[in-house]
Write a protein that holds these residues in place. Structure first.
Motif, PDB file in Angstrom:
ATOM      1  N   ILE A 136      55.124  32.059  43.910  1.00  0.00           N
ATOM      2  CA  ILE A 136      54.137  32.713  43.057  1.00  0.00           C
ATOM      3  C   ILE A 136      54.700  34.025  42.579  1.00  0.00           C
ATOM      4  CG2 ILE A 136      51.797  33.605  42.858  1.00  0.00           C
ATOM      5  CD1 ILE A 136      50.958  31.788  45.106  1.00  0.00           C
ATOM      6  N   ASN A 137      54.706  34.217  41.281  1.00  0.00           N
ATOM      7  CA  ASN A 137      55.191  35.461  40.712  1.00  0.00           C
ATOM      8  C   ASN A 137      54.036  36.459  40.700  1.00  0.00           C
ATOM      9  OD1 ASN A 137      56.339  37.540  39.278  1.00  0.00           O
ATOM     10  ND2 ASN A 137      57.272  36.229  37.746  1.00  0.00           N
ATOM     11  N   THR A 138      53.488  36.746  39.549  1.00  0.00           N
ATOM     12  CA  THR A 138      52.386  37.696  39.448  1.00  0.00           C
ATOM     13  C   THR A 138      51.067  37.056  39.843  1.00  0.00           C
ATOM     14  OG1 THR A 138      53.485  38.963  37.721  1.00  0.00           O
ATOM     15  CG2 THR A 138      51.094  39.147  37.848  1.00  0.00           C
ATOM     16  N   MET A 139      50.257  37.826  40.565  1.00  0.00           N
ATOM     17  CA  MET A 139      48.865  37.457  40.821  1.00  0.00           C
ATOM     18  C   MET A 139      48.004  38.575  40.264  1.00  0.00           C
ATOM     19  SD  MET A 139      49.027  35.794  44.636  1.00  0.00           S
ATOM     20  CE  MET A 139      47.649  34.658  44.375  1.00  0.00           C
ATOM     21  N   ALA A 140      46.806  38.229  39.837  1.00  0.00           N
ATOM     22  CA  ALA A 140      45.981  39.237  39.185  1.00  0.00           C
ATOM     23  C   ALA A 140      44.501  38.876  39.270  1.00  0.00           C
ATOM     24  CB  ALA A 140      46.389  39.393  37.708  1.00  0.00           C
ATOM     25  N   TRP A 141      43.698  39.873  38.956  1.00  0.00           N
ATOM     26  CA  TRP A 141      42.260  39.687  38.780  1.00  0.00           C
ATOM     27  C   TRP A 141      41.903  40.086  37.354  1.00  0.00           C
ATOM     28  CZ3 TRP A 141      39.043  37.360  42.145  1.00  0.00           C
ATOM     29  CH2 TRP A 141      39.485  37.194  43.462  1.00  0.00           C
ATOM     30  N   THR A 184      52.099  47.140  41.428  1.00  0.00           N
ATOM     31  CA  THR A 184      50.727  46.977  40.967  1.00  0.00           C
ATOM     32  C   THR A 184      50.500  47.629  39.611  1.00  0.00           C
ATOM     33  OG1 THR A 184      50.024  48.958  42.165  1.00  0.00           O
ATOM     34  CG2 THR A 184      49.830  46.850  43.313  1.00  0.00           C
ATOM     35  N   ASN A 185      49.459  47.127  38.937  1.00  0.00           N
ATOM     36  CA  ASN A 185      49.055  47.678  37.654  1.00  0.00           C
ATOM     37  C   ASN A 185      47.539  47.586  37.596  1.00  0.00           C
ATOM     38  OD1 ASN A 185      49.426  48.602  34.883  1.00  0.00           O
ATOM     39  ND2 ASN A 185      48.777  46.546  34.309  1.00  0.00           N
ATOM     40  N   TYR A 186      46.900  48.646  37.101  1.00  0.00           N
ATOM     41  CA  TYR A 186      45.443  48.690  37.062  1.00  0.00           C
ATOM     42  C   TYR A 186      44.937  49.061  35.674  1.00  0.00           C
ATOM     43  CZ  TYR A 186      45.627  48.823  42.187  1.00  0.00           C
ATOM     44  OH  TYR A 186      45.854  48.529  43.506  1.00  0.00           O
ATOM     45  N   ALA A 187      43.786  48.533  35.325  1.00  0.00           N
ATOM     46  CA  ALA A 187      43.083  48.996  34.146  1.00  0.00           C
ATOM     47  C   ALA A 187      42.647  50.435  34.392  1.00  0.00           C
ATOM     48  CB  ALA A 187      41.873  48.115  33.873  1.00  0.00           C
ATOM     49  N   ASP A 188      42.666  51.239  33.348  1.00  0.00           N
ATOM     50  CA  ASP A 188      42.296  52.643  33.501  1.00  0.00           C
ATOM     51  C   ASP A 188      40.887  52.786  34.076  1.00  0.00           C
ATOM     52  OD1 ASP A 188      43.994  53.814  30.488  1.00  0.00           O
ATOM     53  OD2 ASP A 188      44.721  53.506  32.534  1.00  0.00           O
ATOM     54  N   SER A 189      40.017  51.866  33.736  1.00  0.00           N
ATOM     55  CA  SER A 189      38.617  51.968  34.138  1.00  0.00           C
ATOM     56  C   SER A 189      38.407  51.788  35.644  1.00  0.00           C
ATOM     57  CB  SER A 189      37.777  50.941  33.385  1.00  0.00           C
ATOM     58  OG  SER A 189      38.239  49.624  33.646  1.00  0.00           O
ATOM     59  N   VAL A 190      39.400  51.218  36.341  1.00  0.00           N
ATOM     60  CA  VAL A 190      39.230  50.977  37.777  1.00  0.00           C
ATOM     61  C   VAL A 190      40.215  51.756  38.641  1.00  0.00           C
ATOM     62  CG1 VAL A 190      38.373  48.656  37.255  1.00  0.00           C
ATOM     63  CG2 VAL A 190      40.766  48.964  37.957  1.00  0.00           C
ATOM     64  N   LYS A 191      41.115  52.482  38.018  1.00  0.00           N
ATOM     65  CA  LYS A 191      42.098  53.246  38.789  1.00  0.00           C
ATOM     66  C   LYS A 191      41.409  54.221  39.735  1.00  0.00           C
ATOM     67  CE  LYS A 191      46.083  53.152  35.667  1.00  0.00           C
ATOM     68  NZ  LYS A 191      46.916  53.935  34.711  1.00  0.00           N
ATOM     69  N   GLY A 192      41.902  54.230  40.973  1.00  0.00           N
ATOM     70  CA  GLY A 192      41.325  55.128  41.961  1.00  0.00           C
ATOM     71  C   GLY A 192      40.112  54.551  42.671  1.00  0.00           C
ATOM     72  N   VAL A 233      41.967  43.402  35.171  1.00  0.00           N
ATOM     73  CA  VAL A 233      41.484  44.428  36.086  1.00  0.00           C
ATOM     74  C   VAL A 233      42.664  45.024  36.855  1.00  0.00           C
ATOM     75  CG1 VAL A 233      40.032  44.912  38.079  1.00  0.00           C
ATOM     76  CG2 VAL A 233      39.261  43.278  36.342  1.00  0.00           C
ATOM     77  N   ALA A 234      43.456  44.152  37.469  1.00  0.00           N
ATOM     78  CA  ALA A 234      44.599  44.602  38.252  1.00  0.00           C
ATOM     79  C   ALA A 234      45.556  43.443  38.445  1.00  0.00           C
ATOM     80  CB  ALA A 234      44.154  45.148  39.608  1.00  0.00           C
ATOM     81  N   THR A 281      30.019  45.035  36.418  1.00  0.00           N
ATOM     82  CA  THR A 281      29.363  43.734  36.502  1.00  0.00           C
ATOM     83  C   THR A 281      30.037  42.747  35.565  1.00  0.00           C
ATOM     84  OG1 THR A 281      27.226  44.676  37.113  1.00  0.00           O
ATOM     85  CG2 THR A 281      27.204  42.493  36.096  1.00  0.00           C
ATOM     86  N   ALA A 282      30.461  41.616  36.128  1.00  0.00           N
ATOM     87  CA  ALA A 282      31.190  40.617  35.347  1.00  0.00           C
ATOM     88  C   ALA A 282      31.498  39.415  36.237  1.00  0.00           C
ATOM     89  CB  ALA A 282      32.500  41.194  34.808  1.00  0.00           C
ATOM     90  N   VAL A 283      31.996  38.375  35.609  1.00  0.00           N
ATOM     91  CA  VAL A 283      32.602  37.283  36.369  1.00  0.00           C
ATOM     92  C   VAL A 283      34.072  37.644  36.561  1.00  0.00           C
ATOM     93  CG1 VAL A 283      33.177  34.839  36.438  1.00  0.00           C
ATOM     94  CG2 VAL A 283      31.008  35.578  35.433  1.00  0.00           C
ATOM     95  N   TYR A 284      34.513  37.604  37.807  1.00  0.00           N
ATOM     96  CA  TYR A 284      35.884  37.969  38.143  1.00  0.00           C
ATOM     97  C   TYR A 284      36.699  36.706  38.390  1.00  0.00           C
ATOM     98  CZ  TYR A 284      34.763  42.901  38.419  1.00  0.00           C
ATOM     99  OH  TYR A 284      34.404  44.192  38.102  1.00  0.00           O
ATOM    100  N   TYR A 285      37.851  36.655  37.751  1.00  0.00           N
ATOM    101  CA  TYR A 285      38.714  35.481  37.825  1.00  0.00           C
ATOM    102  C   TYR A 285      40.048  35.834  38.475  1.00  0.00           C
ATOM    103  CZ  TYR A 285      35.582  33.457  34.324  1.00  0.00           C
ATOM    104  OH  TYR A 285      34.490  32.979  33.657  1.00  0.00           O
ATOM    105  N   CYS A 286      40.465  34.969  39.367  1.00  0.00           N
ATOM    106  CA  CYS A 286      41.789  35.065  39.951  1.00  0.00           C
ATOM    107  C   CYS A 286      42.794  34.380  39.020  1.00  0.00           C
ATOM    108  CB  CYS A 286      41.767  34.372  41.311  1.00  0.00           C
ATOM    109  SG  CYS A 286      43.333  34.376  42.208  1.00  0.00           S
ATOM    110  N   TYR A 287      43.990  34.928  38.941  1.00  0.00           N
ATOM    111  CA  TYR A 287      45.025  34.420  38.023  1.00  0.00           C
ATOM    112  C   TYR A 287      46.365  34.475  38.741  1.00  0.00           C
ATOM    113  CZ  TYR A 287      48.468  34.849  34.214  1.00  0.00           C
ATOM    114  OH  TYR A 287      49.560  34.709  33.394  1.00  0.00           O
ATOM    115  N   ALA A 288      47.193  33.483  38.486  1.00  0.00           N
ATOM    116  CA  ALA A 288      48.515  33.490  39.109  1.00  0.00           C
ATOM    117  C   ALA A 288      49.526  32.770  38.227  1.00  0.00           C
ATOM    118  CB  ALA A 288      48.468  32.831  40.483  1.00  0.00           C
TER     119      ALA A 288
END
Length: 122
Positions: free
Chosen positions: A31-36, A57-65, A48-49, A90-97
């Motif tokens: 598995i290379n990159t995994m993400a939400w 790691t990499n994060y959206a600015d809206s969730v950093k910290g 999201v990240a 609030t949202a549907v969160y999806y796992c990605y790989a």
């Protein structure tokens, strides 16, 4: 075939905490990159990240910290720790790989989970 199964979604109060988990299973060589990602009603799906196999790691600015992504390469899992969530999370969160299923062919393909609802509300 590969399956990504998310868990941990639900209702959380603003300022609380919630942890999402995702487990990948099936014909996995690596598995290379995994993400939400997440998608709120009427909006486009957004990153999201993300986290590489090396742990970058990499994060959206809206969730950093506030949010932290982590993974266990031995278990093929990725988690998202959500601290101090806000109603706008609030949202549907999806796992990605991005997964290599065949070592010989060395072809990487993208996989998505079914999604888990996260609602931030008092």
């Amino acid at each position: 075939q590969v399956q990504l199964v998310e868990s941990g979604g639900g209702l959380v109060q603003p300022g609380g905490s919630l942890r999402l988990s995702c487990a990948a299973s099936g014909s996995i060589f690596s598995i290379n990159t995994m993400a939400w990602y997440r998608q709120a009603p009427g909006k486009q799906r957004e990153l999201v990240a993300s986290i590489t196999s090396a742990g970058r790691t990499n994060y959206a600015d809206s969730v950093k910290g506030r949010f932290t992504i982590s993974r266990d390469n031995a278990k093929n899992t990725v988690d998202l720790q959500m601290n101090s969530p806000k109603p706008e999370d609030t949202a549907v969160y999806y796992c990605y790989a991005i997964i290599t299923t065949d070592q010989r062919l060395n072809i990487q393909t993208q996989w998505w989970g079914q999604g888990t609802q996260v609602t931030v509300s008092s």
